[in-house]
Design a protein around this motif. Structure first.
Motif, PDB file in Angstrom:
ATOM      1  N   PHE A 258       0.846  -1.200   0.000  1.00 14.32           N
ATOM      2  CA  PHE A 258       0.000   0.000   0.000  1.00 14.32           C
ATOM      3  C   PHE A 258       0.882   1.251   0.000  1.00 14.32           C
ATOM      4  N   ARG A 259       1.916   1.217   0.860  1.00 13.63           N
ATOM      5  CA  ARG A 259       2.833   2.357   0.951  1.00 13.63           C
ATOM      6  C   ARG A 259       3.453   2.661  -0.414  1.00 13.63           C
ATOM      7  N   LYS A 260       3.878   1.611  -1.098  1.00  9.38           N
ATOM      8  CA  LYS A 260       4.505   1.817  -2.409  1.00  9.38           C
ATOM      9  C   LYS A 260       3.491   2.373  -3.415  1.00  9.38           C
ATOM     10  N   VAL A 271       5.560  14.527  -0.638  1.00  9.08           N
ATOM     11  CA  VAL A 271       5.772  13.808   0.626  1.00  9.08           C
ATOM     12  C   VAL A 271       6.180  12.368   0.329  1.00  9.08           C
ATOM     13  N   ARG A 272       7.233  11.929   0.968  1.00 15.57           N
ATOM     14  CA  ARG A 272       7.666  10.531   0.823  1.00 15.57           C
ATOM     15  C   ARG A 272       7.155   9.747   2.033  1.00 15.57           C
ATOM     16  N   VAL A 273       6.375   8.699   1.746  1.00 13.54           N
ATOM     17  CA  VAL A 273       5.827   7.913   2.864  1.00 13.54           C
ATOM     18  C   VAL A 273       6.728   6.708   3.093  1.00 13.54           C
ATOM     19  N   THR A 274       7.320   6.647   4.272  1.00 15.64           N
ATOM     20  CA  THR A 274       8.149   5.489   4.642  1.00 15.64           C
ATOM     21  C   THR A 274       7.398   4.705   5.731  1.00 15.64           C
ATOM     22  N   PRO A 275       7.889   3.509   6.094  1.00 19.63           N
ATOM     23  CA  PRO A 275       7.207   2.751   7.161  1.00 19.63           C
ATOM     24  C   PRO A 275       7.094   3.543   8.463  1.00 19.63           C
ATOM     25  N   VAL A 276       7.983   4.525   8.628  1.00 18.59           N
ATOM     26  CA  VAL A 276       7.982   5.284   9.884  1.00 18.59           C
ATOM     27  C   VAL A 276       6.639   5.982  10.132  1.00 18.59           C
ATOM     28  N   VAL A 316      16.242  10.769  15.747  1.00 23.65           N
ATOM     29  CA  VAL A 316      16.842  11.109  14.448  1.00 23.65           C
ATOM     30  C   VAL A 316      18.361  11.115  14.610  1.00 23.65           C
ATOM     31  N   ASP A 317      18.976  10.415  13.682  1.00 26.72           N
ATOM     32  CA  ASP A 317      20.431  10.283  13.670  1.00 26.72           C
ATOM     33  C   ASP A 317      21.010  11.464  12.896  1.00 26.72           C
ATOM     34  N   THR A 318      21.794  12.322  13.532  1.00 18.71           N
ATOM     35  CA  THR A 318      22.375  13.478  12.829  1.00 18.71           C
ATOM     36  C   THR A 318      23.898  13.460  13.004  1.00 18.71           C
ATOM     37  N   ALA A 349      16.308  18.476  11.952  1.00 21.70           N
ATOM     38  CA  ALA A 349      17.257  17.894  12.916  1.00 21.70           C
ATOM     39  C   ALA A 349      18.645  17.838  12.303  1.00 21.70           C
ATOM     40  N   ARG A 350      18.713  17.406  11.050  1.00 22.38           N
ATOM     41  CA  ARG A 350      20.041  17.251  10.425  1.00 22.38           C
ATOM     42  C   ARG A 350      20.688  18.598  10.146  1.00 22.38           C
ATOM     43  N   GLU A 351      19.850  19.614  10.003  1.00 20.69           N
ATOM     44  CA  GLU A 351      20.411  20.964   9.789  1.00 20.69           C
ATOM     45  C   GLU A 351      20.681  21.670  11.120  1.00 20.69           C
ATOM     46  N   LEU A 366       9.857   6.474  19.257  1.00 22.89           N
ATOM     47  CA  LEU A 366      10.149   5.492  18.201  1.00 22.89           C
ATOM     48  C   LEU A 366      11.607   5.653  17.806  1.00 22.89           C
ATOM     49  N   SER A 367      12.324   4.524  17.774  1.00 20.53           N
ATOM     50  CA  SER A 367      13.699   4.555  17.293  1.00 20.53           C
ATOM     51  C   SER A 367      13.780   3.591  16.123  1.00 20.53           C
ATOM     52  N   SER A 368      13.820   4.135  14.911  1.00 27.13           N
ATOM     53  CA  SER A 368      13.805   3.284  13.717  1.00 27.13           C
ATOM     54  C   SER A 368      15.182   3.204  13.076  1.00 27.13           C
ATOM     55  N   LEU A 369      15.716   2.001  13.070  1.00 24.46           N
ATOM     56  CA  LEU A 369      16.987   1.767  12.373  1.00 24.46           C
ATOM     57  C   LEU A 369      16.739   0.979  11.088  1.00 24.46           C
ATOM     58  N   GLY A 370      15.441   0.969  10.686  1.00 21.03           N
ATOM     59  CA  GLY A 370      15.036   0.155   9.532  1.00 21.03           C
ATOM     60  C   GLY A 370      15.774   0.484   8.261  1.00 21.03           C
ATOM     61  N   ALA A 371      16.094   1.767   8.063  1.00 24.09           N
ATOM     62  CA  ALA A 371      16.778   2.150   6.827  1.00 24.09           C
ATOM     63  C   ALA A 371      18.251   1.771   6.889  1.00 24.09           C
ATOM     64  N   ILE A 372      18.729   1.458   8.070  1.00 29.29           N
ATOM     65  CA  ILE A 372      20.166   1.179   8.243  1.00 29.29           C
ATOM     66  C   ILE A 372      20.448  -0.325   8.244  1.00 29.29           C
ATOM     67  N   VAL A 391      12.788  -0.318  16.043  1.00 25.48           N
ATOM     68  CA  VAL A 391      12.362  -0.981  14.802  1.00 25.48           C
ATOM     69  C   VAL A 391      13.593  -1.273  13.952  1.00 25.48           C
ATOM     70  N   SER A 392      13.684  -2.506  13.483  1.00 26.34           N
ATOM     71  CA  SER A 392      14.824  -2.889  12.642  1.00 26.34           C
ATOM     72  C   SER A 392      14.371  -3.078  11.200  1.00 26.34           C
ATOM     73  N   LYS A 393      15.248  -3.613  10.383  1.00 28.45           N
ATOM     74  CA  LYS A 393      14.981  -3.649   8.934  1.00 28.45           C
ATOM     75  C   LYS A 393      14.006  -4.766   8.571  1.00 28.45           C
ATOM     76  N   ALA A 394      12.983  -4.409   7.825  1.00 28.47           N
ATOM     77  CA  ALA A 394      12.014  -5.408   7.363  1.00 28.47           C
ATOM     78  C   ALA A 394      12.689  -6.325   6.339  1.00 28.47           C
ATOM     79  N   GLN A 395      12.392  -7.604   6.449  1.00 32.69           N
ATOM     80  CA  GLN A 395      13.002  -8.557   5.512  1.00 32.69           C
ATOM     81  C   GLN A 395      11.980  -9.596   5.095  1.00 32.69           C
ATOM     82  N   MET A 410       8.586  -9.172   6.913  1.00 36.38           N
ATOM     83  CA  MET A 410       8.465  -9.170   8.380  1.00 36.38           C
ATOM     84  C   MET A 410       9.308  -8.028   8.983  1.00 36.38           C
ATOM     85  N   LEU A 411       8.670  -7.299   9.868  1.00 37.27           N
ATOM     86  CA  LEU A 411       9.318  -6.140  10.495  1.00 37.27           C
ATOM     87  C   LEU A 411       9.637  -6.467  11.959  1.00 37.27           C
ATOM     88  N   PRO A 412      10.937  -6.517  12.326  1.00 38.97           N
ATOM     89  CA  PRO A 412      11.297  -6.833  13.722  1.00 38.97           C
ATOM     90  C   PRO A 412      11.070  -5.632  14.654  1.00 38.97           C
TER      91      PRO A 412
HETATM   92  N1  CAO Z   1      12.678  -1.705   7.014  1.00 42.42           N
HETATM   93  C1  CAO Z   1      13.070  -1.603   5.730  1.00 42.42           C
HETATM   94  N2  CAO Z   1      13.198  -0.429   5.116  1.00 42.42           N
HETATM   95  C2  CAO Z   1      12.929   0.695   5.808  1.00 42.42           C
HETATM   96  C3  CAO Z   1      12.493   0.638   7.116  1.00 42.42           C
HETATM   97  C4  CAO Z   1      12.381  -0.625   7.726  1.00 42.42           C
HETATM   98  N3  CAO Z   1      12.010  -0.753   8.985  1.00 42.42           N
HETATM   99  N4  CAO Z   1      12.307   1.902   7.562  1.00 42.42           N
HETATM  100  C5  CAO Z   1      12.581   2.716   6.546  1.00 42.42           C
HETATM  101  N5  CAO Z   1      12.964   1.979   5.483  1.00 42.42           N
HETATM  102  C6  CAO Z   1      13.335   2.465   4.180  1.00 42.42           C
HETATM  103  C7  CAO Z   1      12.434   3.570   3.739  1.00 42.42           C
HETATM  104  O1  CAO Z   1      11.257   3.034   3.176  1.00 42.42           O
HETATM  105  C8  CAO Z   1      13.287   4.293   2.751  1.00 42.42           C
HETATM  106  O2  CAO Z   1      13.339   3.565   1.552  1.00 42.42           O
HETATM  107  P1  CAO Z   1      12.491   4.027   0.235  1.00 42.42           P
HETATM  108  O3  CAO Z   1      12.826   5.459   0.005  1.00 42.42           O
HETATM  109  O4  CAO Z   1      12.955   3.100  -0.820  1.00 42.42           O
HETATM  110  O5  CAO Z   1      11.086   3.832   0.605  1.00 42.42           O
HETATM  111  C9  CAO Z   1      14.673   4.170   3.338  1.00 42.42           C
HETATM  112  O6  CAO Z   1      14.596   3.113   4.277  1.00 42.42           O
HETATM  113  C10 CAO Z   1      15.246   5.408   3.972  1.00 42.42           C
HETATM  114  O7  CAO Z   1      14.428   5.884   4.978  1.00 42.42           O
HETATM  115  P2  CAO Z   1      14.826   7.264   5.758  1.00 42.42           P
HETATM  116  O8  CAO Z   1      15.792   7.003   6.834  1.00 42.42           O
HETATM  117  O9  CAO Z   1      15.203   8.302   4.772  1.00 42.42           O
HETATM  118  O10 CAO Z   1      13.478   7.730   6.379  1.00 42.42           O
HETATM  119  P3  CAO Z   1      12.650   7.032   7.487  1.00 42.42           P
HETATM  120  O11 CAO Z   1      11.331   7.693   7.463  1.00 42.42           O
HETATM  121  O12 CAO Z   1      12.649   5.575   7.386  1.00 42.42           O
HETATM  122  O13 CAO Z   1      13.371   7.413   8.843  1.00 42.42           O
HETATM  123  C11 CAO Z   1      14.285   8.748  10.531  1.00 42.42           C
HETATM  124  C12 CAO Z   1      13.405   8.729   9.317  1.00 42.42           C
HETATM  125  C13 CAO Z   1      14.453  10.171  10.962  1.00 42.42           C
HETATM  126  C14 CAO Z   1      13.660   7.916  11.623  1.00 42.42           C
HETATM  127  C15 CAO Z   1      15.654   8.108  10.163  1.00 42.42           C
HETATM  128  O14 CAO Z   1      16.208   8.833   9.088  1.00 42.42           O
HETATM  129  C16 CAO Z   1      16.634   8.079  11.279  1.00 42.42           C
HETATM  130  O15 CAO Z   1      17.308   9.045  11.611  1.00 42.42           O
HETATM  131  N6  CAO Z   1      16.790   6.888  11.862  1.00 42.42           N
HETATM  132  C17 CAO Z   1      17.784   6.661  12.889  1.00 42.42           C
HETATM  133  C18 CAO Z   1      17.149   6.627  14.247  1.00 42.42           C
HETATM  134  C19 CAO Z   1      18.188   6.268  15.266  1.00 42.42           C
HETATM  135  O16 CAO Z   1      19.335   6.690  15.198  1.00 42.42           O
HETATM  136  N7  CAO Z   1      17.813   5.464  16.235  1.00 42.42           N
HETATM  137  C20 CAO Z   1      18.705   4.994  17.230  1.00 42.42           C
HETATM  138  C21 CAO Z   1      18.492   5.760  18.454  1.00 42.42           C
HETATM  139  S1  CAO Z   1      19.387   5.112  19.771  1.00 42.42           S
HETATM  140  O17 CAO Z   1      20.896   5.234  19.303  1.00 42.42           O
END
Ligand code: CAO
Length: 446
Positions: A258-260, A271-276, A316-318, A349-351, A366-372, A391-395, A410-412
């Motif tokens: 749906f997101r895609k 606006v870019r919709v991510t899982p976040v 947010v990771d800056t 935040a990054r600026e 929420l702490s999302s490391l999914g993109a990492i 939140v970790s990376k969906a696989q 699956m999203l951990p």
């Molecule tokens: N699983 C797989 N892919 C994911 C995902 C997940 N859980 N979450 C995001 N992604 C994908 C996104 O869909 C996007 O891909 P597409 O552009 O192809 O759709 C890509 O990862 C990049 O996402 P993003 O990081 O630019 O944006 P975001 O909305 O996912 O996250 C933010 C925003 C601010 C949460 C993130 O950039 C960030 O800073 N994360 C780090 C948080 C952190 O440091 N936490 C630790 C705190 S304790 O040390």
């Protein structure tokens, strides 16, 4: 006044012994039966009590000396008429103690001024002293109290200073605790804040400072202000909050397709919709339904604050470090709106343009490391909030449908919570609802 010379008493068979502790300083007053010095043989320590009331003129031995029966050990200044009395008293004490035979008590060697040595088996030493003062009973509660290896004078000093001897390392022979050890311990406690009372387990040993340049090239870099604040907050939260972390996986296959499907519209809206965005909406909904997570403990420890608002912080990771802007009233916002705020806050935040008010008022983080990457981590609660979702990376994973394995995205998820106010049951319900909301996002619209 008369000067009396005290000699080493009968040692109960031992030929020579070590002087391991001088109980007094020159000029100190001493009462009858007070410890004058402590001797040690291979098998026992011997507390040599004074037969007189008087004043120490000087010791004739030093700590570490080896002495034998009859060697002079100290000179005491005493009232002339008490010396004979004391000698008689010593003999009486001797008789009584020999009869009791609990401790081996031996006769004074000289007819006058001879002390009575109380010989303590090393293993029994703590018990002997324990009965002398009610203060010691608390030491007895300590698990390692039986292991304390210290003489009466040291124990008395420790009691006076409120020092738990189980915490004091002994530098004497075979680890015996000396007066200097107690004094050093107190000095250290005063200078570094180490508690000098009973060891409650809260004293945190320091991490050793190492000169890394001995192993290779190094560079000393100043922490940014954000890094310093983060270090302080993390340590504070880690130490104050009893953490539990619960894990689960959400099937986000439908949610992600749906997101895609929103991509084209997202480009039009800018606006870019991510899982976040879905995660923040799901957390806000679950927070409204599980009010136990939307609380904070009051500082008085007697109350909690129930919040009626629903603001979600987003880590947010800056380049300058970690910051947590807060999305306000997230439960009343739609996915587009949340996605817009996520992107705006991430950019701000990054600026380095977030204001203090952007980062205040959060109820849950929420702490999302999914993109990492990664398949799980245990986030630290952002106190005084009670919970944080990592939140970790969906696989894609094979998931059993009942008939076959199906490829599912699956999203951990890892939910850390403050176990002082949240129970496992609360956490289980909260997590289950988040999984349900993400697995079937139609529920987010209800
Ligand atoms: N699983 C797989 N892919 C994911 C995902 C997940 N859980 N979450 C995001 N992604 C994908 C996104 O869909 C996007 O891909 P597409 O552009 O192809 O759709 C890509 O990862 C990049 O996402 P993003 O990081 O630019 O944006 P975001 O909305 O996912 O996250 C933010 C925003 C601010 C949460 C993130 O950039 C960030 O800073 N994360 C780090 C948080 C952190 O440091 N936490 C630790 C705190 S304790 O040390």
């Amino acid at each position: 006044m008369a000067i009396e010379t005290i000699v080493v008493p009968d040692l109960g068979g031992a030929e020579s012994v070590d002087v391991i502790e001088l109980s007094l300083a020159q000029g100190d007053s001493i009462g009858v039966e007070d410890s004058l010095l402590v001797l040690e043989s291979d098998k026992a320590t011997m507390d040599v009590p004074s037969p007189y009331e008087g004043q120490l003129v000087k010791y004739l031995v030093a700590e570490g000396d080896t002495v034998k029966v009859g060697d002079p050990i100290a000179e005491l200044k005493v009232q002339a008429d008490t010396s004979q009395e004391a000698s008689n008293e010593a003999a009486q004490v001797l008789d009584a103690e020999v009869e009791a035979a609990a401790e081996v008590t031996v006769a004074p060697e000289a007819p006058k001024a001879a002390p009575v040595a109380k010989i303590e088996e090393k293993t029994a030493e703590f018990d002997v002293t324990k009965s002398s003062s009610p203060v010691d009973s608390s030491l007895a509660d300590s698990e390692s109290a039986d292991d304390i290896y210290a003489g009466p004078a040291v124990r008395m000093l420790a009691r006076e200073l409120g020092v738990d001897l189980t915490s004091v390392p002994g530098s004497g022979p075979r680890g015996r605790i000396l007066k200097d050890d107690v004094n050093d311990y107190v000095k250290r406690a005063l200078s570094d804040g180490t508690p000098s009372g009973h060891n409650t387990g809260v004293g945190i040993p320091e991490i050793p400072q190492i000169d890394f340049s001995q192993f290779g090239d190094t560079e000393k870099v100043k922490l940014t202000k954000i890094q310093k604040v983060t270090a302080n907050n993390m340590q504070r939260n880690w130490l104050n909050v009893p953490h539990v972390t619960q894990f689960d996986d959400a099937d986000i296959t439908e949610m992600d397709s749906f997101r895609k499907s929103l991509k084209a519209e997202g480009e039009i809206r800018g606006v870019r919709v991510t899982p976040v965005a879905f995660l923040i909406k799901a957390i806000a909904t679950a927070l409204e339904d599980n009010s136990s997570f939307n609380r904070s403990l009051a500082g008085d420890g007697e109350n909690y604050i129930q919040k009626q608002y629903c603001n979600i912080g987003m880590a947010v990771d800056t380049p300058r470090g970690l910051v947590v802007p807060v999305i306000r009233n997230a439960s009343s916002m739609g996915i587009w709106e949340i996605a817009g705020e996520v992107a705006q806050f991430a950019e701000k935040a990054r600026e380095g343009k977030l204001t203090p008010s952007d980062m205040q008022g959060g109820c849950f983080t929420l702490s999302s490391l999914g993109a990492i990457g990664g398949n799980g981590f245990t986030p630290i609660v952002n106190a005084p909030e009670l919970g944080i979702l990592g939140v970790s990376k969906a696989q894609m994973k094979p998931v059993w449908s009942g008939q076959e394995f199906e490829p599912r995205l699956m999203l951990p998820l890892a939910l850390s919570y403050d176990h002082r106010l949240i129970n496992g049951g609360d956490a289980g319900r909260f997590m289950t609802q988040i999984v349900k909301l993400l697995s079937d996002i139609r529920h987010l619209a209800l």
